[in-house]
Write an enzyme that holds these catalytic residues in place. Structure first.
Site, PDB file in Angstrom:
ATOM      1  N   PRO A  43       0.829  -1.211   0.000  1.00 45.39           N
ATOM      2  CA  PRO A  43       0.000   0.000   0.000  1.00 45.39           C
ATOM      3  C   PRO A  43       0.856   1.251   0.000  1.00 45.39           C
ATOM      4  CG  PRO A  43      -0.879  -1.599   1.541  1.00 45.39           C
ATOM      5  CD  PRO A  43       0.430  -2.157   1.053  1.00 45.39           C
ATOM      6  N   CYS A  44       0.396   2.272  -0.740  1.00 49.90           N
ATOM      7  CA  CYS A  44       1.258   3.417  -1.025  1.00 49.90           C
ATOM      8  C   CYS A  44       0.938   4.660  -0.201  1.00 49.90           C
ATOM      9  CB  CYS A  44       1.149   3.771  -2.506  1.00 49.90           C
ATOM     10  SG  CYS A  44      -0.518   4.241  -3.019  1.00 49.90           S
ATOM     11  N   GLN A  45      -0.067   4.624   0.682  1.00 51.83           N
ATOM     12  CA  GLN A  45      -0.473   5.869   1.355  1.00 51.83           C
ATOM     13  C   GLN A  45       0.671   6.507   2.135  1.00 51.83           C
ATOM     14  OE1 GLN A  45      -2.026   2.931   1.500  1.00 51.83           O
ATOM     15  NE2 GLN A  45      -4.243   3.142   1.608  1.00 51.83           N
TER      16      GLN A  45
END
EC number: 2.1.1.37
Length: 502
Positions: A128-130
């Site tokens: 996940p890139c958040q």
């Protein structure tokens, strides 16, 4: 016959990477990359992922799949007719929160079995890139007590590396956002740390990493999707690793991804799609006539605002006057949704997106808009028509400026943004699920934001790809978080070249 590979897809989302990889066929018509396992945590994306796995169980999808897309039968009815294929899809997909003990316990026996059974495996996916994205980092800084060293999302890549150690794949493809290049934890760049860990993964031999983009400095891990046939300016970091000692071609002799001569544009995939109108907020008349009246009023307000401003907006006022005349001179002709099938203008994209067996277009229904925003939407679309670009907040006439304290600071310069016909779109992100202000349709007459299907086309998802989920918000989020399948295919082709499998 060339080599074939079994693929494990982690943090899979709705399956964009797997869609591209599984599309490659050898000279015998067999899939070169066979998806063995896809893992996703979020329930709506997982439902989409499993449905697409079901689709892949057939050489030719059955009529019941198309009936389900069209809403003619239920999912349970479709499954009851093709129970064996649905069980295969269930075996191929797992809903797990990677990085937890429970996920490790469920996943590791499957990885061990794959390692024993398959000579060639490929691992794909991206954490996940958040925590890495620039927007996410700005948001995190505003959180009281936020400590990046304690944010587990910074270190989910370690689960990816743990699985490399376990699976020992021939190759891997790791994807993430551009912001990872500048993200830091403890004052040190996270990307350099990730590259070092990836090189050492998998035991004694380790992996050789290579960039897919060749440049004068030797190469770049940053891929600009618009350079490779995707009608969207989406920039992502792609790291490819091949196990040392694997049979590979000379890396330096290969050109990497080959840019297209002509960039695909918004018009290539959206122009010609059925025209639909937005909805109106609940307190307004949401009939076709009510919407027509509301948009006409928005046009008149936008025209007056432009004429009160300086002469630079006169071309916009002209477009608005033409739009108003068209809206008022004919009976209401737009509905909020359409299932009519239309192809793409670009031949290659048309071949990729279309399905001759599809008789009903899914996910092409609009969201509702507040009446005050209609004037802004029609202004922005008319500005794009007049000037071929989207206006900045400083170019809005004062009569259309929203009541936002930061509007004049420049922090929200692209708050209202039109996607222009003759250019690739801006990046489709998960923020499209919150509002459509940054994804305004280029046709002033339709005066609306994009539909899920339009966003999916910009992401190059085939038209027969159904996005499951409870409402458009969940569907938009899936589309915005995904890897464009056509880009994934390009990556798969480049990897195959390096593996010497063609």
């Amino acid at each position: 016959m060339g080599s074939r590979y079994r693929v494990v897809d982690l943090f899979a989302g709705p399956g964009g990477l797997a869609e591209g990889f599984s599309s490659l066929r050898n000279e015998n018509g067999e899939r070169v990359f066979e998806i063995a396992l896809s893992v996703e945590m979020e329930s709506n994306a997982f439902a989409t992922l499993r449905l697409r796995s079901f689709f892949r169980q057939f050489e030719q999808a059955p009529p019941e799949y198309y009936d389900y897309i069209a809403g003619r039968i239920s999912k349970d009815e479709m499954i009851s007719i093709h129970a064996a294929e649905w069980r295969a899809a269930e075996a191929e997909t797992m809903q797990l929160k990677l990085g937890t003990a429970e996920a490790q316990e469920a996943l590791d026996p499957i990885l061990d079995e794959l390692r024993c059974q398959a000579e060639n495996t490929v691992l794909i996916g991206g954490p996940p890139c958040q925590a890495y994205s620039i927007v996410g980092r700005n948001k995190n800084r505003s959180l009281e007590g936020y400590d990046p060293n304690q944010d587990e999302r910074h270190f989910l890549y370690k689960e990816y590396i743990r699985i490399i150690d376990r699976l020992q794949p021939t190759a891997f493809v790791m994807e993430n956002v551009k912001g990872i290049l500048s993200s830091k934890v403890g004052g040190h760049g996270i990307f350099e740390r990730i590259l070092d860990d990836l090189k050492r993964a998998g035991g004694a031999d380790g992996y050789e990493l290579f960039p897919l983009v060749r440049d004068g400095r030797g190469g770049s891990f940053l891929i600009r999707s618009e350079d490779y046939g995707v009608p969207q300016r989406r920039h992502r970091v792609i790291v490819v690793g091949i196990r040392k000692g694997s049979r590979v071609k000379d890396m330096e002799a290969l050109p990497g991804l080959v840019p297209v001569i002509r960039k695909a544009t918004v018009s290539d995939v959206l122009e010609g799609l059925p025209e639909v109108r937005s909805g109106l907020s609940p307190e307004r008349d949401d009939s076709s006539h009510g919407w027509q009246n509301a948009v006409a009023a928005g046009c008149r307000k936008a025209i007056a605002s432009c004429l009160e401003a300086d002469k630079s907006l006169e071309p916009v006022a002209e477009v608005l006057c033409e739009t108003l005349q068209k809206i008022e001179s004919q009976a209401p002709r737009f509905e909020r949704h359409s299932k009519s099938i239309t192809g793409a203008r670009d031949n290659e994209l048309a071949a990729w997106l279309s399905d001759p067996r599809l008789d009903s277009l899914a996910n092409h229904e609009t969201r509702g808009h507040m009446a005050p925003d209609l004037a802004r939407y029609v202004f922005v679309s008319a500005f794009g028509t007049a000037f071929g670009r989207s206006p900045k907040s400083s170019e809005f006439p004062s009569g259309l400026a929203p009541m936002h304290k930061n509007w004049s600071t420049g922090n929200y310069a692209d708050r209202f943004r039109v996607q222009v016909w003759g250019q690739p779109s801006t990046t489709v992100t998960s923020h499209i699920s919150k509002d459509g202000h940054a994804y305004i349709h280029p046709d002033p007459e339709q005066c609306r934001s994009l539909t899920v299907r339009e966003a999916a086309r910009l992401q190059t998802f085939p038209d027969n790809y159904l996005f499951e989920g409870t409402g458009r918000t969940a569907q938009f989020t899936q589309v915005g978080n995904a890897v464009p399948p056509l880009l994934a295919r390009r990556i798969a082709e480049a990897l195959l070249e390096r593996l010497g499998a063609r």
